[in-house]
Design a protein around this motif. Structure first.
Motif, short mmCIF file in Angstrom:
data_model
loop_
_atom_site.label_atom_id
_atom_site.label_comp_id
_atom_site.label_asym_id
_atom_site.label_seq_id
_atom_site.Cartn_x
_atom_site.Cartn_y
_atom_site.Cartn_z
N ILE A 138 0.50 -1.18 0.14
CA ILE A 138 0.05 -0.35 -0.22
C ILE A 138 0.84 1.15 -0.09
O ILE A 138 2.19 1.65 0.81
CB ILE A 138 -0.38 -0.04 0.54
N VAL A 139 0.92 2.03 -0.88
CA VAL A 139 1.05 3.93 -0.88
C VAL A 139 0.75 4.61 -0.52
O VAL A 139 -0.59 4.92 -0.90
CB VAL A 139 1.47 3.85 -2.54
N PHE A 140 0.59 5.22 0.44
CA PHE A 140 0.00 6.73 0.75
C PHE A 140 0.10 7.65 0.41
O PHE A 140 1.28 8.16 0.92
CB PHE A 140 0.29 6.45 2.82
N LEU A 141 -0.06 8.57 -0.16
CA LEU A 141 -0.07 9.10 -0.95
C LEU A 141 -0.28 10.66 -0.36
O LEU A 141 -1.51 10.90 1.13
CB LEU A 141 -0.73 9.64 -2.46
N ASN A 142 0.18 11.55 -0.58
CA ASN A 142 0.01 13.18 -0.03
C ASN A 142 0.36 13.24 1.38
O ASN A 142 -0.29 13.70 2.22
CB ASN A 142 -1.32 13.86 -0.62
N GLN A 143 1.35 12.67 1.99
CA GLN A 143 1.56 12.89 3.04
C GLN A 143 2.06 14.61 3.81
O GLN A 143 1.47 14.66 4.77
CB GLN A 143 2.11 11.75 3.61
N ASP A 144 2.54 14.72 2.84
CA ASP A 144 2.87 15.78 2.88
C ASP A 144 2.32 16.89 2.52
O ASP A 144 2.11 18.16 3.87
CB ASP A 144 3.60 16.68 2.26
N LYS A 145 0.83 16.48 2.51
CA LYS A 145 -0.13 17.78 2.27
C LYS A 145 -1.10 17.08 2.68
O LYS A 145 -2.70 18.54 2.99
CB LYS A 145 -0.77 17.52 1.13
N SER A 146 -1.40 16.00 4.26
CA SER A 146 -2.55 15.58 4.30
C SER A 146 -2.99 16.72 6.22
O SER A 146 -1.63 17.39 6.69
CB SER A 146 -2.52 14.32 5.58
N VAL A 147 -4.41 17.51 5.73
CA VAL A 147 -4.91 17.93 6.69
C VAL A 147 -4.77 17.32 8.03
O VAL A 147 -3.84 18.71 8.95
CB VAL A 147 -6.57 17.71 6.07
N GLY A 148 -4.89 16.71 8.24
CA GLY A 148 -4.40 15.86 10.21
C GLY A 148 -3.01 15.82 10.01
O GLY A 148 -2.41 16.31 11.66
N ILE A 149 -2.18 15.19 9.41
CA ILE A 149 -0.26 15.88 9.51
C ILE A 149 -0.13 16.56 9.11
O ILE A 149 1.19 17.21 10.34
CB ILE A 149 0.20 14.43 8.25
N LYS A 150 -0.70 17.98 8.51
CA LYS A 150 -0.26 18.86 8.65
C LYS A 150 -0.59 19.42 9.82
O LYS A 150 -0.04 21.06 10.59
CB LYS A 150 -0.74 20.06 7.85
N ARG A 151 -1.52 19.51 10.31
CA ARG A 151 -2.31 20.12 12.47
C ARG A 151 -1.14 19.62 13.22
O ARG A 151 -1.73 19.84 14.29
CB ARG A 151 -3.33 19.77 12.74
N GLY A 152 -0.17 18.58 12.80
CA GLY A 152 0.75 18.02 14.02
C GLY A 152 0.47 16.57 14.06
O GLY A 152 0.68 15.87 15.47
N GLY A 153 -0.95 16.01 13.23
CA GLY A 153 -1.31 13.97 14.09
C GLY A 153 -0.47 13.35 13.13
O GLY A 153 0.45 14.15 12.57
N ALA A 154 0.12 12.47 12.88
CA ALA A 154 0.67 11.28 12.96
C ALA A 154 0.14 10.32 12.31
O ALA A 154 -1.12 9.97 12.66
CB ALA A 154 0.89 10.80 14.33
N LEU A 155 -0.02 9.80 11.15
CA LEU A 155 -0.13 8.11 10.46
C LEU A 155 0.12 7.27 11.56
O LEU A 155 1.33 7.11 11.50
CB LEU A 155 0.94 8.71 9.14
#
Length: 208
Positions: A111-128
């Motif tokens: 599985i390839v997780f796309l747009n990790q650098d643009k993810s709304v939650g990750i940009k707000r400090g969340g973790a994948l």
């Protein structure tokens, strides 16, 4: 019209090989830039060798075990196993699995997780939080995906991606995961990390 099976197949340089080679002959084969290999499935196994540079190049890309290859004069194959040197970490033996165009097989696809650098939650400090890195699928050999894409762009903190929300290629059946099972989620930051919303809330509290 050509099928994706015809268009996406990569060709590897392959050579016939004697079945009863000595250790010295196998060592000389490797020094010449070839990797001893065995081709299995749909008939008797065959001893072959492949170009070491071909395999090294393919190893630089992810998903080598779900990529279909063409072996000239031998047909289409998957790589089923690779043995590495314990000292130099270079491939020293490869097992191939024959394929026929009309068969279906079980295979593990990453599985390839796309747009990790643009993810709304990750940009707000969340973790994948990744629950599944691969999916075992039952697929026709003419449309085996090298990877299954999961877009994280609109995933916010506290949200989860389930299997049922992933668009799978046509004809692909997932075997070991239920439709409502989580694939990944964005979890809140640890106590030492704060999101923008938390910082604003604390600032408002302290000023009141």
């Amino acid at each position: 019209m050509k099928s994706p099976f015809e268009d996406s197949v990569l060709s590897l340089t392959v050579y016939p090989r004697n079945a009863n080679q000595t250790k010295g002959q196998i060592r000389a084969l490797r020094l010449s830039g070839r990797i001893p290999s065995v081709l299995y499935g749909q008939g008797p196994s065959e001893n072959i060798s492949v170009c070491a540079k071909n395999i090294a190049f393919e190893l630089e890309k992810p998903g080598i075990f779900s990529r279909v290859f063409q072996l000239p004069n031998y047909g289409k194959v998957l790589i089923s196993a690779i043995q590495f040197c314990s000292v130099k970490d270079k491939p020293i033996h490869v097992d191939f699995r024959r394929l026929s165009k009309d068969q279906k097989i079980k295979i593990l696809v990453r599985i390839v997780f796309l747009n990790q650098d643009k993810s709304v939650g990750i940009k707000r400090g969340g973790a994948l939080n990744i629950v599944h890195h691969h999916l075992e699928v039952f697929a026709p050999v003419d449309c085996i995906p090298e990877a299954i894409d999961v877009d994280l762009l609109n995933l916010d903190i506290g949200q989860t991606i389930h299997l049922e929300s992933i668009q799978l290629p046509e004809g692909i059946q997932v075997l070991h995961v239920e439709k409502d099972e989580a694939i990944a989620s964005i979890v809140p930051p640890s106590s030492g990390d704060k999101t923008d919303d938390q910082e604003v809330s604390e600032a408002q509290t302290s000023s009141s």
